[in-house]
Design an enzyme around this catalytic site. Structure first.
Site, short mmCIF file in Angstrom:
data_model
loop_
_atom_site.label_atom_id
_atom_site.label_comp_id
_atom_site.label_asym_id
_atom_site.label_seq_id
_atom_site.Cartn_x
_atom_site.Cartn_y
_atom_site.Cartn_z
N HIS A 1 0.82 -1.21 0.00
CA HIS A 1 0.00 0.00 0.00
C HIS A 1 0.86 1.26 0.00
CE1 HIS A 1 -3.80 2.06 0.74
NE2 HIS A 1 -3.16 2.83 1.59
N HIS B 1 -10.35 3.14 -0.98
CA HIS B 1 -10.51 2.64 0.39
C HIS B 1 -11.31 1.35 0.33
CE1 HIS B 1 -9.90 4.57 4.59
NE2 HIS B 1 -8.76 4.28 4.02
#
Lengths: 235, 748
Positions: B45, B91
């Site tokens: 990430h 998200h």
């Protein structure tokens, strides 16, 4: 002529109200911070939309304790024109400057839409330039705009002609179909008994230019300019 | 002291070879805190370790680019000394675990990226993917995500002006929540996230630090399994009120000129902001966690450094100007707390009550993070799924029924149920209301407006990732052009499965290659974006889903265009070629339950000519409406032009396209050939429109005329679709509402 727009922490339509007043209507506007205790030389006051203080307790419940509210209350008591839009309306209810309360929308969800709103009374500083029964196309955007009052209070504000704006359907009638949030008697906006304090859930300041989908809100803001000018002329 | 063994490394998601590299960079064994720093910063990430080599191939420069990738957001010049600052971010993983908060904090995160650059955010868009609404879990996630997006955006007062929502079973276990935020900044006022000047104080401002979100970045870098629901504490809780205060206070503080740099604390919290700011500025940083405002007692340095509590910012202030900064935050009842200083050298030193507890070269966490050239392999099934044998589907359904079923398909149907929960009018800049393809926002005090569109088609990418990547760019840019905007910049959100599988890595590389090819040909640079990998549940990956957000510039905010027909008697023109391509179409998926074939061909030169033509026609005022052909093909496009008009219909006669045997009419009407736009124009403009198309080398054919109250579409003279506009619009506008209120398919 100067219109004061109060800025609470969490206000989010303060800049829109300021822009509509100063750039579209073309009269003076000032932003007044909620910690201030004086309104200065304001001729009219707008409490704007938003989520003052986060609205975590109850909409408008904390904002009424902001230092500026003392000055707003005194200004209203002297007969000064005060307009509460959306969250500003909720603040006026919590502050006791207008009767009744707001509860969660019928259907629970936040509602964002352009809706027809009928002008019921034209003897307030925020509807004086309208014609009675005129239907305005105004945006609403709220989660708690479901107007509620005890039966006695409701009867009283109806008999005193305090309902200034009502939600209507496509035919201009105050039907259940025309009611976007469950408000009693399709109430979209009311005034106090003295008629100088007005609150409404729809956003006239967002409907002042046709490129934004409607310019019907202009007449609401122009009303205060007209009534102040008339007041000055009467001297 | 914890011994770092295989179990500890596994819990931190650090591979043995990565640990060997850590030992080399550190020159010693890290302690547990230091290992934690590496764990989050080297997570997929934060480090983009699998994707970086591919992302480097994207075009990121152009005459309008003011800020390319590498900062909190990208920026392009829109004239008048102003920039459009924008980025898209995902998200996805948190939104599956806790839909409301996952989506809400996704909105909060991308807003921070924009105002951190010194820009005032003026618009939000989102691209969402869910499983089929026939299933209660998908409905629950959909409802929570929409509510969370609204809950955050509505409160903070940034309008959500558009987006796209697609439903497909493959997203059931991995919904996608991609949020784009657009802001406006003066080019001279852009603030960067770099720490410079040894001795300058480092301030922390915003919400207190709690134990929420610890290892959120690591969670977003792993597949889901049955235990994922237990990871709920790794999802953060959003506070839009706090962020609204931060937004106003930060923009105010930036005007003082007392800031050196600023960065939000998103993924990997304090760790990321301290090490990235230091490494960008070529300096070290010294912080003492004792000064960090804490929400809970007894938090360890490890927890404080790794927390992903929301609504926090890190700032470097010019020494001697601290009071100016503190005064602004005091006005907003926020406490700016000094937690450390910029230092000479390149090390991030972490103290706890004056005692050194961590000491790491900050570049080791950022620039020196591993970069993988992971193995890639075309999936064995790839060639097979590209085979489409229409004959095996049996006799085709009636076109009329197929048309109505497509209108009621949640992917095509009106998203009013969604955007009706989003405040899209706050800010008084929203020109085009949501639901009309590209969003348009004006830029106050200037003559210009910006059109924005987010698009991506996972099915096309699944069938051919390279072409799917190109098609995503082309569609987003085409939508912007249909609003009258000239595409000037793009941001991408790359949502894929587990990159450790060579087939997924191949999909990723191919899609990025396609995006790059299209961006170069259309001259739309990528100025930033986000990669979300490991979108898999129990070994089943989502469709490879790159989402492109394209920003278009309208020189004249008054000269905009929407898709709706404006008058009866206007003639309707299809610009571009209809090739009758059914591969990967919504028609095949919805009516036949099959996702097969070759996605539509794309000639980038022709696409570019088409977009240029559409923009010119709109600027010249020659056309009254413009609408791109996408899901559902020409028939759905024509119907959508009639919706929202109060019942203004059309009569069209379309030449048969392609060679689809008994499916000829279906391929003609429901095929999703690219590079097509339907425009309508007043009769007296007919010659002008056709001549402009001929001059541009774009095929143009008058296919019908507006009028009446029915949508009547013929193929080669035979009417195959004939619906009252009201009836069709009812099916289309209530399809999602019906499923959400009654549950499941309402029997269409």
């Amino acid at each position: 002529m100067t219109v004061a727009v109060v800025v609470f922490p969490g206000s989010n339509s303060d800049a829109d109200a300021y822009y509509a007043v100063s750039h579209v209507i073309g009269v003076g506007a000032v932003l007044v911070w909620h910690k201030d205790t004086e309104l200065g030389a304001a001729d009219a006051v707008i409490l704007p939309g938003g989520f003052a203080h986060g609205d975590y307790l109850r909409t408008g419940a904390i904002a009424r304790f902001s230092p500026i509210m003392g000055a707003v209350t005194r200004f209203a008591g002297r007969g000064g024109p005060v307009l509460g839009i959306c969250n500003g309306f909720q603040v006026l209810l919590e502050a006791g400057l207008l009767p009744g309360a707001m509860v969660r929308n019928r259907g629970i969800k936040f509602v964002s839409s352009m809706v027809p709103v009928r002008v019921e009374q034209t003897d307030t500083p925020f509807s004086a330039a309208c014609t009675g029964g005129q239907v305005l196309s105004l945006p609403i955007a709220h989660g708690e705009g479901n107007y509620f009052a005890d039966p006695d209070v409701l009867a009283e504000i109806e008999s005193n002609r305090q309902v200034v704006f009502r939600y209507v359907d496509g035919h201009g009638e105050a039907t259940p179909e025309g009611n976007p949030n469950g408000s009693l008697n399709n109430i979209a906006g009311i005034c106090n008994r003295q008629r100088n304090v007005v609150g409404l859930m729809p956003h006239p300041e967002r409907a002042c230019e046709s490129s934004l989908g409607s310019h019907d809100g202009r007449v609401v803001l122009a009303s205060v300019v007209q009534s102040l000018a008339a007041g000055a002329a009467r001297g | 002291m914890t011994v770092i063994d295989a179990a500890v490394l596994e819990r931190h998601g650090i591979a043995p070879d990565e640990y060997a590299r850590i030992l080399e960079l550190m020159g010693r064994e890290p302690n547990l805190l230091e290992l934690g720093l590496f764990s989050v910063m080297w997570s997929e990430h934060c480090s983009y370790k699998s994707s970086r080599v591919h992302l480097k191939t994207l075009p990121t420069t152009g005459p309008r680019v003011v800020q390319g990738p590498g900062e909190n957001a990208g920026a392009v010049d829109i004239g008048g000394g102003l920039c459009a600052v924008f980025k898209i971010e995902s998200h996805n993983h948190p939104s599956f675990i806790e839909p409301y908060q996952g989506a809400a904090t996704g909105v909060g995160g991308i807003i921070r990226d924009i105002f951190t650059m010194g820009a005032r955010p003026i618009a939000l868009l989102n691209a969402l993917r869910f499983g089929s609404l026939e299933h209660p879990q998908a409905r629950r996630i959909f409802e929570g995500v929409v509510s969370g997006i609204g809950g955050y955006g509505n409160s903070i007062g940034i309008p959500t002006v558009g987006g796209e929502v697609v439903f497909d079973e493959l997203y059931a276990g991995n919904p996608l929540v991609n949020v784009l935020c657009l802001g406006i900044a003066r080019a001279d006022d852009i603030v960067k996230g770099a720490a410079r000047g040894a001795g300058n104080p480092v301030y922390y401002v915003g919400a207190r630090t709690g134990r929420d979100g610890i290892h959120g970045a690591t969670m977003a870098s792993a597949e889901f399994d049955e235990s994922s629901a237990e990871k709920r504490p790794a999802v953060q809780v959003g506070d839009p009120f706090m962020e609204k205060l931060l937004l106003e206070a930060c923009l105010e503080v930036m005007k003082t000129g007392a800031l050196v740099g600023i960065q939000d604390m998103g993924a990997a919290g304090l760790t990321c902001s301290t090490s990235e700011m230091g490494s960008r500025g070529g300096h070290g940083m010294v912080v003492d966690v004792m000064h960090v405002p804490q929400r809970e007692t007894g938090m360890s340095p490890y927890e404080i450094m790794l927390s992903e509590s929301q609504e926090r910012m890190l700032m470097v202030v010019h020494r001697g100007r601290e009071r100016e900064v503190e005064a602004v935050f005091e006005k907003w009842d926020l406490h700016a707390v000094k937690i450390g200083e910029v230092a000479e050298g390149d090390r991030l030193k972490i103290f706890d009550h004056g005692q050194l507890v961590g000491d790491v070269p900050n570049r080791a966490l950022t620039d020196e993070a591993p970069v993988y050239r992971r193995p890639m392999r075309e999936p064995e099934w790839q060639a097979e799924v590209r085979q489409l044998d229409l004959a095996s589907l049996g006799a085709p359904p009636a076109a009329q029924g197929a048309f109505e079923a497509l209108l009621a398909s949640p992917t095509i149907a009106s998203k009013r149920w969604v955007y009706g929960q989003y405040d899209h009018t706050v800010g008084t800049n929203t020109i085009a209301q949501p639901g009309l393809s590209a969003a348009i926002v004006r830029v106050k005090d200037t003559p210009v407006a910006l059109a924005i569109s987010v698009d991506g088609n996972g099915r096309f990418c699944y069938l051919d990732p390279h072409r799917g990547g190109m098609l995503a760019v082309a569609e987003a840019a085409r939508n912007v052009a249909c609003a009258g905007g000239e595409p000037i910049g793009a941001t991408n959100n790359l949502n894929f499965g587990n990159p450790e599988r060579p087939e997924i890595m191949w999909q990723f590389a191919e899609a990025v290659r396609g995006i790059g090819d299209a961006c170069r040909a259309l001259e739309v640079p990528i100025t930033g974006g986000n990669v979300s990998l490991y979108n898999e549940t129990e070994g089943r990956a989502i469709y490879p889903t790159p989402v492109l957000g394209v920003i278009g510039l309208l020189d004249d905010a008054e000269a905009t265009c929407t898709r709706t027909f404006k008058q009866p008697g206007a003639f309707v023109v299809m610009l571009g070629d209809n090739r009758g391509e059914l591969g990967g179409s919504e028609y095949l998926a919805r009516l036949h339950g099959t996702v097969r074939g070759v996605p539509p061909a794309l000639d980038l030169a022709r696409e570019r000519a088409l977009q240029r033509l559409v923009i010119d026609l709109i600027r010249a005022g020659a056309v009254q409406s413009a609408h791109d052909c996408a899901e559902g093909g020409l028939a759905v496009t024509l119907a959508e032009c009639a919706f929202g008009t109060g019942g203004l219909g059309l009569r069209a006669d379309v030449p048969a396209a392609g060679d689809a045997g008994p499916y000829q009419a279906h391929a003609t009407l429901f095929g999703e050939s690219a590079s097509r736009v339907v425009v309508s124009a007043a009769p007296e403009r007919r010659a002008q429109v056709i001549e402009a198309a001929v001059a541009a080398g774009v095929p143009a054919r008058v296919i019908g005329e507006t009028g009446g109250a029915r949508i009547a579409i013929a193929v080669e003279g035979t009417v195959v679709i004939d619906s009252a506009v009201d009836h069709a619009e009812q099916l289309w506008s209530t399809a999602i509402e019906r499923r959400m209120t009654r549950g499941g398919d309402s029997g269409l």
